[in-house]
Scaffold this active site. Structure first.
Site, PDB file in Angstrom:
ATOM      1  N   SER A 250       0.789  -1.239   0.000  1.00 51.23           N
ATOM      2  CA  SER A 250       0.000   0.000   0.000  1.00 51.23           C
ATOM      3  C   SER A 250       0.819   1.286   0.000  1.00 51.23           C
ATOM      4  O   SER A 250       0.254   2.369  -0.140  1.00 51.23           O
ATOM      5  CB  SER A 250      -0.965   0.014   1.193  1.00 51.23           C
ATOM      6  N   LYS A 295      -5.880   4.297   8.555  1.00 47.07           N
ATOM      7  CA  LYS A 295      -4.833   5.086   7.930  1.00 47.07           C
ATOM      8  C   LYS A 295      -5.177   6.570   7.939  1.00 47.07           C
ATOM      9  O   LYS A 295      -4.292   7.425   8.083  1.00 47.07           O
ATOM     10  CB  LYS A 295      -4.585   4.579   6.507  1.00 47.07           C
TER      11      LYS A 295
END
Length: 357
Positions: A250, A295
Site C-alpha cells: 500500500s 490510515k
C-alpha cells in the site's frame, strides 16, 4: 450490592477468559518518504541528479494483531466501541489458517514488488528510459522446469524467438504439444542479480531445454513447463528504498511520488503536509488498500492536511473522515501529481475530492 458485585466480577472473568475469532486493527506509524530514518534517506538515489525537497509525502500503516493472537471478549467489545480501532473477523486478515510466518513472508514479497513498481511508474512519468526484462517469477514444484529453470532467471528467448513481454512466454510454450521440448535462452538468476546491483545490462545467455507436460488446471488442456513469467527492470541509475518493519503493497503510490519529487526541481507539495496510500502498478495505476479508516486517523494524528485516496477507497473514506483532513481522489500517478500541483499553488478548489456513496 454484594451479589451484584460478585456477578459483575464473574462476568468480567468470563469476558477475559473467553477467546473470540476476531482480530484488531489500529493506526500504525506514518513515515515521510522524503525524510531519513535511522540516519539514512528512505529514498536513496545515486548516479542521477537529485533536488532538495520540502514538506511531507507520508506513507501510512496499520497495526494488526498477530495471526497467533486471539482477542478475548472484553478486548473485542472495547475495540468495537473505540473510534481509533477496528475489530474484524480473524479470517479477514489471515485467510485459510495463514500463519504469522506466512503472513510476514507474503507482506515482504508484496512490499518488494511495490517498490519495483514505484520506481517504474516514477521513471515513466518523468520519461526517463530504462530496460525491462522478462524473468522467471516462480517455478512450480514437481513441474518439468524444476531444477532446470530458477526464480530470477532472465528469459531472453523461447525457441529462438526473443521475448519482451511476460505473456509471450506462455504463448510460445503452448504452441507445442505436451511431451515436446522447449528451448529457453536465459541469463542465470545469480548472474542477472550481479548485473542489476552494478546497474549494468545482463549478458551471457545460455540455452536450457525443458520437456513440456500436460496442464491439469481448469480449461483446455495445453502444454506447460511449470513456470510463471514476470518482469524485471534495469534502471540507468541506482534507486534504493530503505524502510524496515513495513510490509504489504500500500505504500507504492507515496514511494513513487517521493521519487518524482527528488528527481525534479522544486517541491511537489510546496511545503504542505500530504499523506496518502494506494498500491501502484508499472503503468502508474493506483489500486485500493485495506484499513483505510485507520490510515486516515494515523495521517490526521501525524498532522496531515491532505490525504491522497485511491478512487476505489473514496466512498468508505468519505463516510468517516477525521476532522481537518481533506480527501483527494486519485486513479493514477498522473492524477496524484496534478493534485499536488494544485495544492502547491493553492488552487485547492479544483481538487478532485472523495464523496460518500
Amino acid at each position: 450490592m454484594l451479589a451484584s458485585t460478585l456477578v459483575l466480577i464473574a462476568l468480567l472473568c468470563v469476558g477475559v477468559l473467553t477467546k473470540v475469532p476476531y482480530a484488531e486493527m489500529s493506526p500504525g506509524p506514518t513515515t515521510n518518504t522524503l525524510s531519513s530514518v535511522g540516519g539514512k534517506p528512505v529514498l536513496q538515489i545515486s548516479g542521477h541528479k537529485t533536488y532538495p525537497t520540502s514538506g511531507h509525502l507520508n506513507m501510512v500503516t496499520v497495526r494488526v494483531t498477530s495471526a497467533d493472537t486471539r482477542l478475548n471478549m472484553v478486548e473485542a467489545v472495547y475495540g468495537w466501541l473505540s473510534h481509533d480501532q477496528v475489530v474484524v473477523p480473524h479470517d479477514t486478515l489471515y485467510p485459510d489458517g495463514q500463519t504469522e510466518q506466512q503472513s510476514t513472508q507474503e507482506n515482504a514479497e508484496e512490499f518488494s514488488e511495490s517498490q519495483e513498481s514505484a520506481k517504474v511508474s516514477a521513471l515513466r512519468l518523468l520519461h526517463i528510459p530504462f530496460v525491462s526484462h522478462v524473468d522467471v517469477a516462480s517455478v512450480l514444484k514437481g513441474s518439468p522446469a524444476e531444477g532446470r529453470l530458477h526464480a530470477g532467471d532472465l528469459i531472453l528467448a523461447v525457441d529462438g524467438t526473443g521475448v519482451t513481454r511476460q505473456e509471450q512466454v506462455a504463448q510460445l510454450v503452448t504452441r507445442h504439444k505436451p511431451g515436446q521440448d522447449v528451448t529457453f535462452t536465459v541469463v542465470p538468476a545469480e548472474q542477472a542479480a550481479d548485473a542489476k546491483k552494478a546497474d549494468k545490462q545482463p549478458t551471457g545467455g545460455r540455452e536450457v531445454v525443458v520437456k513440456t507436460a500436460t496442464s491439469h488446471d481448469q480449461g483446455k488442456k495445453r502444454a506447460i513447463v511449470g513456470i510463471a513469467a514476470g518482469t524485471d527492470h534495469t534502471f540507468p541509475f541506482s534507486i534504493d528504498i530503505k524502510l524496515a518493519d513495513v510490509g504489504g503493497p500500500s505504500a507504492g503510490l507515496m514511494f513513487s511520488l517521493g521519487l518524482v519529487d527528488k528527481l525534479t526541481p522544486g517541491s511537489l507539495t510546496g511545503g504542505t503536509f500530504v499523506a496518502g496510500t494506494g498500491t501502484i502498478d508499472d503503468s502508474g495505476t493506483v489500486g485500493p488498500i485495506g484499513g483505510i479508516a485507520m490510515k486516515l486517523v494515523g495521517a490526521r494524528d501525524a498532522g496531515a492536511r491532505y490525504f491522497l485516496t485511491p478512487a476505489d477507497n473514496c466512498a468508505a473514506a468519505a463516510a468517516d473522515t477525521p476532522s481537518g483532513l481533506t480527501l483527494v481522489k486519485v486513479k493514477n500517478i498522473s492524477d496524484a501529481k496534478a493534485s499536488l500541483d494544485k495544492i502547491r499553488t493553492g488552487d485547492t478548489a479544483g481538487l478532485p475530492r472523495c464523496s460518500a456513496g
